[in-house]
Design a protein around this motif. Structure first.
Motif, PDB file in Angstrom:
ATOM      1  N   UNK A   1     -11.111   2.705  52.762  1.00  0.00           N
ATOM      2  CA  UNK A   1     -10.775   2.258  51.412  1.00  0.00           C
ATOM      3  C   UNK A   1     -10.327   3.487  50.632  1.00  0.00           C
ATOM      4  N   UNK A   2      -9.581   3.309  49.539  1.00  0.00           N
ATOM      5  CA  UNK A   2      -9.177   4.476  48.755  1.00  0.00           C
ATOM      6  C   UNK A   2     -10.386   5.322  48.358  1.00  0.00           C
ATOM      7  N   UNK A   3     -10.356   6.588  48.745  1.00  0.00           N
ATOM      8  CA  UNK A   3     -11.413   7.555  48.417  1.00  0.00           C
ATOM      9  C   UNK A   3     -12.738   7.267  49.102  1.00  0.00           C
ATOM     10  N   UNK A   4     -12.722   6.433  50.141  1.00  0.00           N
ATOM     11  CA  UNK A   4     -13.986   6.094  50.803  1.00  0.00           C
ATOM     12  C   UNK A   4     -13.750   5.974  52.316  1.00  0.00           C
ATOM     13  N   UNK A   5     -13.796   7.056  53.068  1.00  0.00           N
ATOM     14  CA  UNK A   5     -14.122   8.401  52.607  1.00  0.00           C
ATOM     15  C   UNK A   5     -12.895   9.168  52.124  1.00  0.00           C
ATOM     16  N   UNK A   6     -13.154  10.185  51.332  1.00  0.00           N
ATOM     17  CA  UNK A   6     -12.089  11.081  50.897  1.00  0.00           C
ATOM     18  C   UNK A   6     -11.573  11.884  52.081  1.00  0.00           C
ATOM     19  N   UNK A   7     -12.479  12.257  52.968  1.00  0.00           N
ATOM     20  CA  UNK A   7     -12.105  13.047  54.140  1.00  0.00           C
ATOM     21  C   UNK A   7     -13.088  12.816  55.282  1.00  0.00           C
ATOM     22  N   UNK A   8     -12.588  13.101  56.466  1.00  0.00           N
ATOM     23  CA  UNK A   8     -13.390  13.045  57.678  1.00  0.00           C
ATOM     24  C   UNK A   8     -13.562  14.472  58.197  1.00  0.00           C
ATOM     25  N   UNK A   9     -14.793  14.849  58.508  1.00  0.00           N
ATOM     26  CA  UNK A   9     -15.048  16.147  59.126  1.00  0.00           C
ATOM     27  C   UNK A   9     -15.085  15.958  60.638  1.00  0.00           C
ATOM     28  N   UNK A  10     -14.255  16.691  61.353  1.00  0.00           N
ATOM     29  CA  UNK A  10     -14.186  16.571  62.805  1.00  0.00           C
ATOM     30  C   UNK A  10     -15.370  17.281  63.451  1.00  0.00           C
TER      31      UNK A  10
END
Length: 313
Positions: free
Chosen positions: A26-35
């Motif tokens: 969803x927009x901003x959910x999540x803002x980013x994914x940490x690999x």
């Protein structure tokens, strides 16, 4: 509040990131994914198979932050340079992994045993890295009180963000995250602070936001694998439907089968997801044992069909 997807070895790879974004993003959910972490090779020769996880073409439409697991600051700085050449801006340093195989090598939260070595590591990194670097950490090795000295080291450097998982190394993931210790140390942090640990419901997110309104973000790991729609719900979206979960599962399973070249390897990977995901399904606990015993694709698929017949919880 910014919501982040935590790095989890063996779970949040590029295949999962793509499937999660497609079915539950969803927009901003999540803002980013940490690999999940990469370890820089000592011979400084990059392994194509491992780097393929971070190829921009393999991560379309999502912001990904690579994470490094290292104990040699010069080597980490070199690897950060290689990642920047691939187009990544921020790179995250892992001082949080509590796995015995990692900490025995002095990596992950094993770095917290000696704040002087941690200081030397960060000095080497920041003298060469030339760009945003964030850190994911635990409070210490055996006691939360160790974090005072560790934090003094972090505060010496211009971290773009400090993610704190308020457990110590020896806890692994047992017991509760120590939010009292987190609250006590938070005012002394000079970098923007992200919270990570024991976030499994929207109520958990709301409670953290109310208690710590100045956080730069909240990072969610196991809670997001257990409920892929968790962050979508947090921004006002719907809970996961049976149809979405089926599509999400099938994409993961078939993509892993294609990537590994055989269904049996995909089955092994999918079991790691089901360890968390099965609790969304009413009455499916009785199917955990046959799921664990499944080896071949047809065995696994039979059990999965039975699990989905248990919906809703």
């Amino acid at each position: 509040m910014n919501y982040y997807a935590a790095p989890m070895e063996g779970l949040t790879d590029r295949i999962w990131r793509q499937a999660h974004q497609r079915w539950f993003g969803a927009p901003e959910a999540p803002v980013r994914y940490y690999a999940p972490f990469l370890s820089p090779p000592e011979n400084r020769v990059l392994i194509k198979k491992k780097m393929a996880e971070l190829e921009p073409a393999a991560n379309p439409g999502v912001q990904v932050i690579p994470q490094l697991l290292a104990k040699d600051g010069e080597l980490a700085a070199w690897m950060i340079g290689e990642l920047r050449r691939m187009g990544y801006t921020e790179v995250n340093l892992n001082f949080g992994c509590p796995s015995g195989t990692v900490t025995a090598k002095g990596k992950g939260s094993g770095m917290l045993r000696d704040p002087q070595k941690l200081d030397a590591f960060l000095d080497a990194v920041f003298s060469q890295a030339g760009g945003p670097v964030s850190v994911k950490t635990r409070l210490g090795v055996a006691r939360a009180e160790e974090f005072g000295e560790i934090l003094n080291v972090y505060n010496k450097y211009p971290l773009c963000e400090l993610t704190i998982h308020p457990r110590v190394m020896k806890q692994l993931y047992r017991g509760q995250a120590d939010r009292e210790a987190f609250a006590a140390y938070l005012p002394a942090c000079t970098a923007p602070v992200c919270y990570n640990g024991d976030v499994t419901t929207v109520d958990d997110l709301r409670a953290l936001e109310a208690a710590f309104p100045g956080l730069s973000g909240i990072m969610v790991g196991r809670g997001l694998i257990a409920d892929p729609a968790l962050l979508r719900k947090a921004v006002g979206g719907p809970a996961a439907s049976r149809e979405e979960l089926r599509g999400y599962h099938d994409e993961l399973y078939h993509s892993y089968t294609e990537a590994f070249g055989m269904a049996s390897c995909a089955v092994s990977r999918m079991k790691a997801h089901w360890f968390y995901l099965i609790h969304l399904f009413k009455g499916a606990d009785a199917l955990e044992k046959p799921l664990r015993k499944a080896r071949e694709g047809w065995e696994y698929e039979t059990v999965v069909n039975q699990i989905f017949a248990c919906w809703p919880k």
